[in-house]
Scaffold this motif. Structure first.
Motif, PDB file in Angstrom:
ATOM      1  N   PRO A  83       0.826  -1.209   0.000  1.00  0.00           N
ATOM      2  CA  PRO A  83       0.000   0.000   0.000  1.00  0.00           C
ATOM      3  C   PRO A  83       0.860   1.260   0.000  1.00  0.00           C
ATOM      4  O   PRO A  83       1.994   1.229   0.479  1.00  0.00           O
ATOM      5  CB  PRO A  83      -0.792  -0.115   1.301  1.00  0.00           C
ATOM      6  N   ASP A  84       0.315   2.321  -0.502  1.00  0.00           N
ATOM      7  CA  ASP A  84       1.016   3.604  -0.520  1.00  0.00           C
ATOM      8  C   ASP A  84       0.649   4.322   0.775  1.00  0.00           C
ATOM      9  O   ASP A  84      -0.354   5.018   0.847  1.00  0.00           O
ATOM     10  CB  ASP A  84       0.574   4.404  -1.759  1.00  0.00           C
ATOM     11  N   LEU A  85       1.472   4.094   1.831  1.00  0.00           N
ATOM     12  CA  LEU A  85       1.076   4.535   3.156  1.00  0.00           C
ATOM     13  C   LEU A  85       2.329   4.999   3.903  1.00  0.00           C
ATOM     14  O   LEU A  85       3.383   4.385   3.792  1.00  0.00           O
ATOM     15  CB  LEU A  85       0.454   3.337   3.902  1.00  0.00           C
ATOM     16  N   ALA A  86       2.165   6.073   4.682  1.00  0.00           N
ATOM     17  CA  ALA A  86       3.314   6.555   5.472  1.00  0.00           C
ATOM     18  C   ALA A  86       3.655   5.528   6.560  1.00  0.00           C
ATOM     19  O   ALA A  86       2.763   4.914   7.128  1.00  0.00           O
ATOM     20  CB  ALA A  86       2.968   7.907   6.104  1.00  0.00           C
ATOM     21  N   GLY A  87       4.940   5.345   6.827  1.00  0.00           N
ATOM     22  CA  GLY A  87       5.371   4.450   7.923  1.00  0.00           C
ATOM     23  C   GLY A  87       5.319   2.981   7.565  1.00  0.00           C
ATOM     24  O   GLY A  87       5.407   2.134   8.434  1.00  0.00           O
ATOM     25  N   VAL A  88       5.198   2.640   6.313  1.00  0.00           N
ATOM     26  CA  VAL A  88       5.199   1.226   5.926  1.00  0.00           C
ATOM     27  C   VAL A  88       6.641   0.703   5.871  1.00  0.00           C
ATOM     28  O   VAL A  88       7.528   1.375   5.374  1.00  0.00           O
ATOM     29  CB  VAL A  88       4.545   1.042   4.548  1.00  0.00           C
ATOM     30  N   GLU A  89       6.797  -0.479   6.418  1.00  0.00           N
ATOM     31  CA  GLU A  89       8.118  -1.108   6.383  1.00  0.00           C
ATOM     32  C   GLU A  89       7.928  -2.435   5.675  1.00  0.00           C
ATOM     33  O   GLU A  89       6.975  -3.164   5.956  1.00  0.00           O
ATOM     34  CB  GLU A  89       8.601  -1.333   7.818  1.00  0.00           C
ATOM     35  N   ILE A  90       8.793  -2.731   4.737  1.00  0.00           N
ATOM     36  CA  ILE A  90       8.630  -3.980   3.989  1.00  0.00           C
ATOM     37  C   ILE A  90       9.612  -5.015   4.519  1.00  0.00           C
ATOM     38  O   ILE A  90      10.792  -4.725   4.698  1.00  0.00           O
ATOM     39  CB  ILE A  90       8.863  -3.751   2.485  1.00  0.00           C
ATOM     40  N   VAL A  91       9.067  -6.186   4.800  1.00  0.00           N
ATOM     41  CA  VAL A  91       9.947  -7.269   5.261  1.00  0.00           C
ATOM     42  C   VAL A  91       9.755  -8.490   4.373  1.00  0.00           C
ATOM     43  O   VAL A  91       8.693  -8.678   3.786  1.00  0.00           O
ATOM     44  CB  VAL A  91       9.661  -7.666   6.728  1.00  0.00           C
ATOM     45  N   GLN A  92      10.784  -9.273   4.267  1.00  0.00           N
ATOM     46  CA  GLN A  92      10.704 -10.520   3.509  1.00  0.00           C
ATOM     47  C   GLN A  92      10.556 -11.671   4.494  1.00  0.00           C
ATOM     48  O   GLN A  92      11.325 -11.778   5.440  1.00  0.00           O
ATOM     49  CB  GLN A  92      11.970 -10.721   2.665  1.00  0.00           C
ATOM     50  N   ALA A  93       9.551 -12.479   4.302  1.00  0.00           N
ATOM     51  CA  ALA A  93       9.380 -13.668   5.143  1.00  0.00           C
ATOM     52  C   ALA A  93       8.594 -14.707   4.371  1.00  0.00           C
ATOM     53  O   ALA A  93       7.778 -14.357   3.516  1.00  0.00           O
ATOM     54  CB  ALA A  93       8.654 -13.315   6.439  1.00  0.00           C
ATOM     55  N   GLN A  94       8.831 -15.968   4.642  1.00  0.00           N
ATOM     56  CA  GLN A  94       8.201 -17.078   3.933  1.00  0.00           C
ATOM     57  C   GLN A  94       8.298 -16.886   2.411  1.00  0.00           C
ATOM     58  O   GLN A  94       7.371 -17.191   1.659  1.00  0.00           O
ATOM     59  CB  GLN A  94       6.720 -17.225   4.330  1.00  0.00           C
ATOM     60  N   GLY A  95       9.408 -16.322   1.977  1.00  0.00           N
ATOM     61  CA  GLY A  95       9.671 -16.191   0.554  1.00  0.00           C
ATOM     62  C   GLY A  95       8.856 -15.112  -0.148  1.00  0.00           C
ATOM     63  O   GLY A  95       8.678 -15.150  -1.351  1.00  0.00           O
ATOM     64  N   ARG A  96       8.363 -14.134   0.617  1.00  0.00           N
ATOM     65  CA  ARG A  96       7.579 -13.083  -0.037  1.00  0.00           C
ATOM     66  C   ARG A  96       7.653 -11.807   0.796  1.00  0.00           C
ATOM     67  O   ARG A  96       8.192 -11.797   1.902  1.00  0.00           O
ATOM     68  CB  ARG A  96       6.133 -13.519  -0.187  1.00  0.00           C
ATOM     69  N   ALA A  97       7.104 -10.743   0.258  1.00  0.00           N
ATOM     70  CA  ALA A  97       7.147  -9.458   0.953  1.00  0.00           C
ATOM     71  C   ALA A  97       5.898  -9.288   1.814  1.00  0.00           C
ATOM     72  O   ALA A  97       4.795  -9.686   1.434  1.00  0.00           O
ATOM     73  CB  ALA A  97       7.242  -8.330  -0.073  1.00  0.00           C
ATOM     74  N   HIS A  98       6.090  -8.730   3.002  1.00  0.00           N
ATOM     75  CA  HIS A  98       4.977  -8.350   3.880  1.00  0.00           C
ATOM     76  C   HIS A  98       5.204  -6.894   4.274  1.00  0.00           C
ATOM     77  O   HIS A  98       6.300  -6.375   4.128  1.00  0.00           O
ATOM     78  CB  HIS A  98       4.964  -9.188   5.162  1.00  0.00           C
ATOM     79  N   CYS A  99       4.156  -6.294   4.805  1.00  0.00           N
ATOM     80  CA  CYS A  99       4.303  -4.924   5.282  1.00  0.00           C
ATOM     81  C   CYS A  99       4.133  -4.904   6.792  1.00  0.00           C
ATOM     82  O   CYS A  99       3.294  -5.614   7.346  1.00  0.00           O
ATOM     83  CB  CYS A  99       3.228  -4.028   4.705  1.00  0.00           C
ATOM     84  N   ILE A 100       4.966  -4.089   7.417  1.00  0.00           N
ATOM     85  CA  ILE A 100       4.740  -3.825   8.838  1.00  0.00           C
ATOM     86  C   ILE A 100       4.196  -2.406   8.906  1.00  0.00           C
ATOM     87  O   ILE A 100       4.843  -1.456   8.434  1.00  0.00           O
ATOM     88  CB  ILE A 100       6.058  -3.936   9.622  1.00  0.00           C
ATOM     89  N   VAL A 101       3.013  -2.309   9.514  1.00  0.00           N
ATOM     90  CA  VAL A 101       2.344  -0.991   9.524  1.00  0.00           C
ATOM     91  C   VAL A 101       1.947  -0.649  10.962  1.00  0.00           C
ATOM     92  O   VAL A 101       1.878  -1.535  11.816  1.00  0.00           O
ATOM     93  CB  VAL A 101       1.085  -1.004   8.626  1.00  0.00           C
TER      94      VAL A 101
END
Lengths: 396, 299
Positions: free
Chosen positions: B242-260
């Protein structure tokens, strides 16, 4: 569970596992076999039970020379047997294999294998001389009684001021053998302590053990278990020495009277000497993490022990030397030197007292120093731990 | 962190080795019947803390207590320990040496023998009891090591990296064993770098970094209390950010997730995702342990 029960459990494991190890069994078998062999072999080499000296005769010989040789031998305290040989070749081969000491050829020539024995030469020449003289006198018409009067041996008796005492010599010899046995045993079992310590560090067993018991218990268990094994080995080796002495067949020596006090002494001094050195070996062993590094670390105890061994040799020669006397009272050397001095009868009771007290105090000091270094170094792996650092770490 | 069931408490532990400060007031507690995962980067102080429980290292300051009483040699006999550096006697028979260790922990000969054979059986080493350690495979040596820690039937089990080097079957059987032990009332603490595994096995976690406990407590509570959430969205079969302030992207289980942030506008994000294409996955959930760990330990 009682603190000392744990020490006993640890000691038992050391005793059983080390006692079962090939290194121990093989070393002991070799030592025991060597000691068993010493008696019979030396006795065989030295000709065993004072056998008669054989003199060979070849070619023409005067009648009566055989008896005269025996008579003269008896005067000089040597039992002489006479063997006749048909030819010089036969006589020479008998000389070569040692069946005969000297060969008299045609009453003119005396042949030895390698080195002429002055005593035997005198006996033989004198016997030939007497027989020849008897013949000459008889030719001159003298009666047998007159000849006997002329040939009467000179009325010189031989004596020594001090009575030679084979017992004392045997006692000192046995004490010296005991000192060597002590030296070998203390080094061997000290090394076992150091090796066992490094093994546990190298295998990382030490952390498992120390999560259950205190370092001092591990140290006491190891030292006492291996020490007990040392006593067992000593008992076996001393028994071997005892049997070996019996096999050697020293008829003029009371083996039990000499052997038993020496054996008791070896056990006594082993306990004192081992207590002193085992903790030192444990301390230096704990500073390294691999067997390969151990040789460098045990230079310290070896350097301390070695002068004791040299002093023991010196004490066998001269038990009253100043250096020997001082050395025999130093805790690190007393176990090797003092038994030799005691056997020679030169050690005063107060000197023995100082030696024993010194050993006990020295051992107590080394238990403390050794335990502290051991505790401080035990969980440090990797490079060699400096003794000073281990000392400091133990207080943390 | 205060749990009513805490049996082992380490409070305000300081330790310095020479010039190196290893622990700076670390506190840790382990509950009866629960499994605590002890996490942290290499060199953070995990092994030092664990060694302290067994008196192998003494704290410069702070206290180690068991049911409120300072831990001493007698109390330690109720603890079982599997050190990080595995070690048993290579030339001794397995059962023989385990009985020896169990007896050092205070068991009688008969009890030690029974316990050792029981645990060797449970851990699948029943038929290797008379083998020497160096005749065993690596995995079986590890099992023997665990049996050494379990044989005294401890009330507290401390395992330093117990899963390291185990194959998946070994991991599963060790996990099951630990769960059963916890159910029977044993307090368990183990260190690990395998966060998924910890998430799977542990009820509690403690994360140590630079000599301090930076996060600790019940795993579920910590997750709930976190101000961050993990957002995982698939649009047209691919991860969508998502286009959102404070988004952090992490890689886990072979894919990207967002920490919001926890108060992120979920409805708006879902609407944006639906506008972007066909949404096949939309998960807004508490952070995973890896997410918490990353934040706690820092970059």
């Amino acid at each position: 569970m009682n603190k000392w029960n744990l020490v006993w459990l640890l000691a038992k494991r050391e005793f059983v596992e080390r006692g079962r190890s090939k290194a121990f069994l093989i070393t002991m078998a070799i030592l025991a076999a060597a000691i068993l062999a010493i008696g019979p072999v030396t006795s065989a080499l030295s000709g065993g039970e004072s056998e008669a000296t054989t003199v060979g005769l070849v070619g023409d010989s005067l009648p009566g020379v055989d008896e005269e040789l025996e008579t003269q031998g008896a005067l000089f305290g040597v039992e002489i047997e006479v063997t006749r040989y048909a030819s010089m070749d036969e006589a020479e081969s008998a000389l070569e294999v040692g069946d005969v000491e000297a060969v008299l050829v045609d009453n003119k020539e005396l042949v030895f294998q390698e080195k002429a024995s002055p005593g035997l030469t005198t006996i033989i020449i004198r016997s030939v001389d007497i027989v020849l003289t008897e013949w000459s006198l008889s030719d001159l018409g003298l009666s047998d009684a007159e000849i006997a009067a002329i040939e009467e041996p000179a009325p010189v008796s031989v004596s020594t001021i001090e009575e030679s005492n084979v017992q004392d010599d045997a006692k000192q010899g046995a004490a010296f053998v005991g000192a060597i046995l002590l030296y070998v045993s203390i080094i061997m079992f000290g090394q076992f302590v150091a090796m066992g310590t490094v093994e546990e560090k190298q295998n990382r067993v030490v952390e498992i053990v120390l999560s259950r018991v205190q370092p001092w218990q591990v140290l006491m268990g190891k030292v006492s278990g291996i020490g007990l094994l040392g006593l067992v080995q000593l008992a076996i080796l001393l028994s071997a020495a005892f049997v070996s002495a019996q096999l050697a067949g020293f008829t003029d020596i009371d083996i039990a009277a000499i052997g038993l006090p020496i054996i008791a002494g070896v056990f006594f001094w082993f306990v004192l000497g081992y207590a002193f050195y085992a903790f030192l070996y444990a301390a230096v062993g704990s500073t390294v993490s691999r067997q390969e590094d151990l040789q460098g670390a045990i230079i310290l105890p070896i350097a301390l022990i070695l002068p004791g061994y040299l002093l023991a040799i010196a004490a066998a020669e001269n038990p009253d030397g100043v250096v020997v006397r001082i050395g025999s009272m130093m805790p690190m050397w007393a176990p090797f030197v003092m038994p030799v001095r005691i056997a020679s009868g030169s050690a005063a009771p107060w000197e023995i007292g100082i030696a024993v007290i010194g050993c006990v105090l020295g051992s107590i000091a080394l238990v403390r120093i050794g335990s502290r270094v051991y505790t401080g170094a035990l969980l440090r792996t990797g490079t060699k731990v400096k003794i000073r650092d281990a000392w400091r770490a133990a207080s943390e | 962190m205060v749990h009513t069931g805490a049996v082992l408490s380490m409070t305000g532990i300081h330790k310095q080795f020479g010039d190196v400060v290893a622990l700076r007031g670390a506190s840790l507690s382990v509950d009866r019947g629960r499994i605590l995962g002890f996490l942290g980067p290499n060199g953070a102080g995990k092994t030092t803390m664990m060694r302290m429980i067994f008196g192998l290292v003494h704290p410069d300051a702070g206290e180690v207590s068991w049911n409120g009483a300072p831990v001493d040699a007698d109390i330690r006999l109720r603890f079982g320990y599997m050190p990080e550096e595995r070690g048993l006697y290579p030339k001794m028979k397995i059962a023989g040496q385990l009985i020896h260790f169990a007896r050092l922990s205070g068991l009688s000969k008969a009890d030690a023998t029974d316990a050792v054979h029981h645990w060797l059986g449970v851990l699948g080493l029943g038929d290797r009891a008379d083998a020497k350690l160096d005749e065993l495979s690596h995995g079986n040596q590890q099992r023997a090591q665990l049996a050494a820690a379990l044989a005294p039937n401890p009330e507290l089990l401390v395992l330093d990296e117990p899963f390291a080097g185990l194959d998946p079957i070994g991991v599963e059987s060790l996990s099951d064993t630990l769960r059963e032990l916890a159910e029977s009332g044993v307090a368990i603490v183990f260190s690990s770098h395998q966060l998924d595994l910890v998430e799977d096995v542990c009820q509690d976690v403690a994360i140590i970094a630079d000599g301090r406990i930076v996060l600790s407590g019940g795993l579920d509570e910590i997750k709930e209390q976190s101000t961050r959430r993990r957002l995982t969205v698939d649009v047209d079969g691919a991860p969508w950010i998502p286009d959102l302030a404070g988004v952090e992207i992490v890689q886990a289980q072979g894919r990207a997730h967002c920490i919001v942030p926890g108060d992120a506008p979920v409805a708006e994000i879902l609407a944006a995702a639906e506008a972007a294409g066909s949404v096949s996955r939309f998960a807004f959930e508490p952070p995973h342990l890896t997410d918490l760990y990353r934040v706690a330990v820092g970059p």
